[in-house]
Design a protein around this motif. Structure first.
Motif, mmCIF file in Angstrom:
data_model
loop_
_atom_site.group_PDB
_atom_site.id
_atom_site.type_symbol
_atom_site.label_atom_id
_atom_site.label_comp_id
_atom_site.label_asym_id
_atom_site.label_seq_id
_atom_site.Cartn_x
_atom_site.Cartn_y
_atom_site.Cartn_z
ATOM 1 N N THR A 1 31.589 4.680 -22.798
ATOM 2 C CA THR A 1 30.733 5.686 -22.169
ATOM 3 C C THR A 1 31.600 6.688 -21.413
ATOM 4 O OG1 THR A 1 30.452 4.413 -20.113
ATOM 5 C CG2 THR A 1 28.845 4.040 -21.889
ATOM 6 N N VAL A 2 31.101 7.926 -21.334
ATOM 7 C CA VAL A 2 31.740 8.970 -20.533
ATOM 8 C C VAL A 2 30.687 9.520 -19.589
ATOM 9 C CG1 VAL A 2 32.892 11.212 -20.548
ATOM 10 C CG2 VAL A 2 33.366 9.560 -22.375
ATOM 11 N N ASN A 3 30.916 9.329 -18.300
ATOM 12 C CA ASN A 3 29.964 9.755 -17.265
ATOM 13 C C ASN A 3 28.566 9.193 -17.543
ATOM 14 O OD1 ASN A 3 32.064 11.270 -16.100
ATOM 15 N ND2 ASN A 3 31.589 13.037 -17.390
ATOM 16 N N ASP B 1 41.365 12.368 -15.741
ATOM 17 C CA ASP B 1 41.476 12.528 -14.290
ATOM 18 C C ASP B 1 40.132 12.843 -13.636
ATOM 19 O OD1 ASP B 1 44.250 12.100 -14.305
ATOM 20 O OD2 ASP B 1 44.628 14.214 -14.780
ATOM 21 N N ARG B 2 39.196 13.395 -14.397
ATOM 22 C CA ARG B 2 37.917 13.819 -13.810
ATOM 23 C C ARG B 2 36.721 13.014 -14.298
ATOM 24 N NH1 ARG B 2 38.204 20.496 -13.889
ATOM 25 N NH2 ARG B 2 40.146 20.710 -12.664
ATOM 26 N N ASP B 3 36.740 12.645 -15.564
ATOM 27 C CA ASP B 3 35.586 11.944 -16.132
ATOM 28 C C ASP B 3 35.664 10.437 -15.891
ATOM 29 O OD1 ASP B 3 34.369 14.254 -17.273
ATOM 30 O OD2 ASP B 3 35.838 14.189 -18.897
ATOM 31 N N HIS B 4 34.491 9.803 -15.806
ATOM 32 C CA HIS B 4 34.399 8.352 -15.662
ATOM 33 C C HIS B 4 34.253 7.746 -17.060
ATOM 34 C CE1 HIS B 4 34.011 8.119 -11.238
ATOM 35 N NE2 HIS B 4 33.476 9.320 -11.366
ATOM 36 N N VAL B 5 35.358 7.210 -17.563
ATOM 37 C CA VAL B 5 35.368 6.608 -18.892
ATOM 38 C C VAL B 5 35.325 5.093 -18.736
ATOM 39 C CG1 VAL B 5 36.603 6.399 -21.082
ATOM 40 C CG2 VAL B 5 36.724 8.543 -19.777
ATOM 41 N N LYS B 6 34.342 4.468 -19.392
ATOM 42 C CA LYS B 6 34.204 3.016 -19.313
ATOM 43 C C LYS B 6 34.250 2.402 -20.714
ATOM 44 C CE LYS B 6 31.402 2.838 -15.081
ATOM 45 N NZ LYS B 6 30.140 2.324 -14.482
ATOM 46 N N LYS C 1 33.501 -1.408 -18.078
ATOM 47 C CA LYS C 1 34.588 -1.431 -17.109
ATOM 48 C C LYS C 1 35.261 -0.064 -17.048
ATOM 49 C CE LYS C 1 35.582 -6.358 -17.698
ATOM 50 N NZ LYS C 1 36.619 -7.371 -18.058
ATOM 51 N N LEU C 2 35.370 0.464 -15.838
ATOM 52 C CA LEU C 2 35.974 1.778 -15.644
ATOM 53 C C LEU C 2 37.470 1.730 -15.921
ATOM 54 C CD1 LEU C 2 35.457 4.714 -14.578
ATOM 55 C CD2 LEU C 2 36.130 3.857 -12.319
ATOM 56 N N THR D 1 41.173 2.493 -15.378
ATOM 57 C CA THR D 1 41.964 2.808 -14.195
ATOM 58 C C THR D 1 43.343 3.281 -14.632
ATOM 59 O OG1 THR D 1 42.653 0.496 -14.062
ATOM 60 C CG2 THR D 1 40.725 1.149 -12.752
#
Length: 273
Positions: free
Chosen positions: A30-32, A46-51, A55-56, A58
């Protein structure tokens, strides 16, 4: 900076690019908060929340490069649903999330590379620019040159033609060159499941033993089943640049010629449970 999702996942050390592509297709990324299944999708690490699997991602772990001699009857996977031993079980004391690069079937033995560097894993394993893998193969009987030439040029297995490969005779187990069984050196650039076994089975000379002895320029005759060690910085560089070693002089037997011992990275032995 926008990058393809599979590259971001590989950089994070979660999986190789090829495995990351599978994860994306399966809807595990998933992205955001939005499920992504398109392989061309890009994101900004650096900006998007990639899981992945919830799990995010890091900051990437330090890269590890491990050379393992896989024994027979060990799976070249991170885990096995049937509870069989895997190559990860043999590498004790490594805290980073490493995974095997490519395949080596359950009944075969030899060298396996484990890493958390997705870019390197992709480069080593992908047929278009992957490194050549070298195998010592024992087959039943003595295949003639006509049959070996077929394999060298490529044959069709399960509807798909194999890429050309190099095959060199090492020795036969009989008194004469045309008696007994044969040891051959096979050098492949691709690595389909049980490819070498299927190639020789198709010609009526089934494989009885198979050992991977080199991954591109990386080889180590000192390692025995269950042993592993870190790659040296020089070996890391050779893999990155994919420089093959100079061809060795023709050998008549599997046993290497005696030579002076040189300093080498210390191998670690897996403790038998």
């Amino acid at each position: 900076m926008l990058e393809r999702l599979q590259k971001i996942i590989a950089h994070a050390g979660v999986a190789s690019r090829r495995e990351a592509e599978t994860m994306i297709r399966q809807g595990r990324v998933t992205v955001n908060g939005r499920v992504i299944t398109e392989l061309g999708t890009k994101a900004d690490a650096d900006r998007d929340h990639v899981k992945v699997d919830g799990k995010l991602l890091t900051q990437a772990e330090p890269h590890r490069y491990i050379l393992l001699y896989k024994p027979k009857e060990v799976m070249t996977t991170v885990e096995d649903p049937e509870g069989r031993r895997t190559v990860i079980d043999l590498v004790r004391g490594v805290h980073e999330r490493i995974y095997p690069v490519g395949r080596l079937d359950y009944h075969s033995e030899g060298l396996v590379l484990l890493t958390n560097d997705g870019d390197l894993a992709y480069k080593v394993s992908h047929p278009t620019h992957g490194s050549v893998k070298t195998y010592n193969v024992k087959v039943r009987g003595v295949p003639d040159e006509r049959l070996l030439d077929k394999l060298r040029r490529g044959i069709t297995i399960e509807g798909k033609r194999t890429l050309p490969c190099d095959i060199t005779r090492i020795k036969t187990t009989g008194r004469g060159d045309d008696e007994g069984n044969s040891w051959l050196e096979v050098r492949l650039r691709e690595g389909r499941t049980q490819q070498i076994r299927k190639m020789f089975q198709a010609l009526g000379h089934p494989v009885t033993k198979l050992k991977r002895v080199a991954i591109g320029p990386i080889a180590d005759q000192r390692l025995t089943p269950g042993d592993w060690r870190e790659l040296t910085k020089h070996e890391d560089k050779m893999l990155v640049t994919m420089k093959e070693p100079r061809p060795a002089k023709p050998r008549r037997s599997l046993r290497p010629a005696s030579r002076k011992k040189t300093a080498a990275p210390k191998a670690r032995r897996t403790r038998r449970s």
